[in-house]
Enzyme design. Structure first.
Site, mmCIF file in Angstrom:
data_model
loop_
_atom_site.group_PDB
_atom_site.id
_atom_site.type_symbol
_atom_site.label_atom_id
_atom_site.label_comp_id
_atom_site.label_asym_id
_atom_site.label_seq_id
_atom_site.Cartn_x
_atom_site.Cartn_y
_atom_site.Cartn_z
ATOM 1 N N HIS A 158 0.835 -1.267 0.008
ATOM 2 C CA HIS A 158 0.028 -0.087 -0.038
ATOM 3 C C HIS A 158 0.969 1.413 -0.133
ATOM 4 O O HIS A 158 0.614 2.171 -0.864
ATOM 5 C CB HIS A 158 -0.945 0.001 1.178
ATOM 6 C CG HIS A 158 -1.729 1.118 1.201
ATOM 7 N ND1 HIS A 158 -2.586 1.716 0.413
ATOM 8 C CD2 HIS A 158 -1.849 2.229 2.758
ATOM 9 C CE1 HIS A 158 -3.038 3.002 0.952
ATOM 10 N NE2 HIS A 158 -2.442 3.213 2.166
ATOM 11 N N HIS A 184 3.615 6.851 5.313
ATOM 12 C CA HIS A 184 2.677 7.504 5.832
ATOM 13 C C HIS A 184 1.568 6.898 6.767
ATOM 14 O O HIS A 184 0.894 7.458 7.517
ATOM 15 C CB HIS A 184 1.798 7.857 4.611
ATOM 16 C CG HIS A 184 0.845 6.870 4.235
ATOM 17 N ND1 HIS A 184 1.204 6.027 3.217
ATOM 18 C CD2 HIS A 184 -0.355 6.561 4.084
ATOM 19 C CE1 HIS A 184 0.234 5.273 2.550
ATOM 20 N NE2 HIS A 184 -0.812 5.599 3.535
ATOM 21 N N GLU A 203 0.273 5.723 12.709
ATOM 22 C CA GLU A 203 -1.334 5.131 12.655
ATOM 23 C C GLU A 203 -1.309 3.822 12.983
ATOM 24 O O GLU A 203 -1.954 3.158 13.965
ATOM 25 C CB GLU A 203 -2.207 5.634 11.723
ATOM 26 C CG GLU A 203 -3.643 5.502 11.796
ATOM 27 C CD GLU A 203 -4.297 6.201 10.650
ATOM 28 O OE1 GLU A 203 -3.781 7.256 10.096
ATOM 29 O OE2 GLU A 203 -5.034 5.665 10.195
ATOM 30 N N ASP A 204 -0.396 3.160 12.385
ATOM 31 C CA ASP A 204 -0.683 1.417 12.486
ATOM 32 C C ASP A 204 0.372 0.862 13.125
ATOM 33 O O ASP A 204 0.576 -0.448 13.314
ATOM 34 C CB ASP A 204 -0.700 0.943 11.144
ATOM 35 C CG ASP A 204 -2.026 1.404 10.292
ATOM 36 O OD1 ASP A 204 -2.964 1.806 11.097
ATOM 37 O OD2 ASP A 204 -1.990 1.659 9.119
ATOM 38 N N ASP A 214 -3.010 8.456 -1.202
ATOM 39 C CA ASP A 214 -3.476 7.431 -0.282
ATOM 40 C C ASP A 214 -4.945 6.935 -0.603
ATOM 41 O O ASP A 214 -5.373 5.798 -0.623
ATOM 42 C CB ASP A 214 -3.358 7.950 1.197
ATOM 43 C CG ASP A 214 -3.960 6.937 2.151
ATOM 44 O OD1 ASP A 214 -3.836 5.657 2.205
ATOM 45 O OD2 ASP A 214 -4.490 7.473 3.080
ATOM 46 N N ASP A 246 -18.529 18.206 -25.232
ATOM 47 C CA ASP A 246 -17.095 18.050 -24.998
ATOM 48 C C ASP A 246 -16.739 16.527 -24.825
ATOM 49 O O ASP A 246 -15.905 16.088 -24.025
ATOM 50 C CB ASP A 246 -16.488 18.761 -23.866
ATOM 51 C CG ASP A 246 -17.096 18.618 -22.728
ATOM 52 O OD1 ASP A 246 -18.123 18.098 -22.541
ATOM 53 O OD2 ASP A 246 -16.495 19.225 -21.514
HETATM 54 MN MN MN Z 1 -2.791 4.660 3.906
#
Ligand code: MN
Length: 474
Positions: free
Chosen positions: A45, A69, A73-74, A136, A255
């Protein structure tokens, strides 16, 4: 996608690999043993997110932050550690895309509101944070099939109402289009399938016609020794969808097929327009000069719709190479066209050229809590916008329901405070008139006794509200 693909991409625009390798190793180590719902190791990811950023030619710090990134968080990794191993800017970016932890909130709603505010207001500090967030989200949307149906719909809805809008505001066209199309795929699967088929048919049916047009125009430009590049696109699925749900027919979308004609100088855009019109008659109703009057997100080009082969309407967009960069990538194009301190260059540009920035800052300043911030964002920037002309022809975007008072304050405080009379399309209207797109608005000022108290009920925008309040409370 493997790490070597990312390396190849970043080398293609001259980034050194050393620190990016280091970021990859660190992310791999920390995410060790974690898996995505697809069953793949988690590292795929962040790797894909970094790859999306590399496609935009992001700077080294941003690529590193893209790889790192999800660490805060993880995993157990800390901001300090990232700052120590890389630099404080990388650590700040990673911190910026990190959600605030559940335990700090009493409800899911509160957590959601706080996180939404955090990510949107990051634009003021470092717009690269939101660009990482968009990358992300894009990868998460590309892999949404592994989530539950409920999650799919939830994410798609948020993507459409928030992230695609932000991508549009910063002019990142390619990101916006893909986010919108993927959202539609999950929100309206039937429509999505149907329109995809229609798009395919349009492409098949018109291939010869487009090829011939490209060949003819290219020959004309080559003859005049104008450096050029030609390409074409079929309108996006979501773009077509918006027409169809309004009851338009596919054949009425002027268009649907757009040809881009890219030349090296601004003057040659206008000369090329003449050459195109000489060969293909213009459908005069649809000419737009976004070069002298750019869109509010800095998009610039000449748009004309012409009669192609068999009377088929084709849009031709004429731009310089630099305009093509800006119209495709918006603010993120500055990674490619300017060297130096990219963060500063982007922030400076955002402040001076992109219209959504000032209201965004104001909403953040005025909101007493996260809920107010999100609601006002929804009303003022994420909801429907109207585009009006000032008396000197500038185009201003305002939220639906705005009045001349909103406009006067958007121009500046003094105009707002001294607003006396308003002409819309040359006729006087009351101050609480609801402006409509394409209105020509002339504001007449006078040294008045200032704004009336009840004006506050007549405005939509935060800035106008604050200035009226300030004045009348004085
Ligand atoms: Mn992510």
């Amino acid at each position: 996608m493997v790490f070597e693909d990312l390396l190849k991409e970043i080398k293609s625009y001259g980034l050194e690999e050393e620190e990016i390798k280091k970021a990859y190793e660190m992310a791999k180590l920390y995410h060790e043993g974690q898996y995505r719902q697809s069953g793949e190791p988690y590292i795929t990811h962040p790797l894909n997110v970094a790859f999306i950023l590399a496609k935009l030619h992001a700077d080294k710090d941003t690529i590193c932050a893209g790889l790192l990134h999800d660490l805060l968080e993880d995993t157990k990794c800390t901001k300090e550690e990232i700052a120590r191993c890389f630099n404080p800017e990388v650590a700040n970016m990673v911190d910026g895309v990190t959600k605030l932890a559940k335990m700090n909130f009493s409800s899911k709603e509160d957590q959601y509101l706080a996180n939404t505010r955090k990510i949107i207001s990051s634009i003021k500090e470092d717009v690269r944070i939101i660009i990482i967030k968009l990358a992300d989200r894009l990868h998460n949307m590309r892999t949404l099939q592994f989530k539950s149906e409920l999650k799919q719909k939830e994410n798609a809805k948020e993507t459409l109402s928030l992230f695609a809008k932000i991508a549009d505001y910063i002019g990142a066209y390619h990101l916006k289009i893909e986010l919108e199309d993927l959202s539609l795929k999950y929100l309206e699967p039937e429509w999505y399938k149907k329109i995809q088929e229609q798009r395919y048919n349009v492409q098949e049916k018109n291939q010869e016609c487009i090829k011939e047009m490209i060949y003819k125009i290219k020959t004309m430009l080559d003859d005049k020794e104008i450096p050029n590049e030609l390409k074409y696109r079929i309108k996006s699925v979501y773009g077509i969808y918006k027409h169809l749900i309004r009851g338009h027919k596919l054949s009425d979308v002027h268009d649907l097929i757009a040809l881009s004609l890219i030349v090296d100088e601004v003057e040659k855009c206008y000369y090329s327009l003449y050459l195109v019109h000489k060969e293909y008659h213009p459908f005069n109703e649809h000419f737009k000069d976004y070069i002298c009057s750019p869109k509010t997100n800095m998009y610039s080009a000449l748009h004309t719709t012409v009669f192609g082969l068999d009377g088929r309407l084709i849009q031709v967009q004429i731009k310089t190479f630099e305009m093509d960069q800006i119209s495709s990538y918006g603010l993120t194009a500055y990674w490619n066209i300017k060297k130096g301190n990219v963060r500063e260059i982007m922030q400076e540009n955002l402040k001076n050229s992109f219209q959504f920035y000032k209201p965004l800052q104001e909403i953040d300043k005025m909101a007493k809590n996260n809920k107010q911030f999100v609601r006002q964002m929804e009303k003022e920037l994420l909801g429907e916008q109207i585009y009006i002309y000032t008396s000197n022809g500038n185009v201003i975007g305002l939220p639906l329901g705005s009045t001349p008072i909103d406009l006067a304050y958007r121009l500046n405080k003094k105009t707002g405070n001294n607003l006396k009379k308003v002409l819309v399309n040359d006729e006087e209207v009351p101050l609480d008139y609801h402006l409509e797109s394409k209105d020509r608005v002339k504001i007449i000022t006078e040294d008045t006794e200032g704004p009336k108290k009840d004006w506050i009920e007549k405005v939509q925008t935060s800035y106008a509200k604050r200035k009226i309040k300030e004045y009348t409370e004085k």
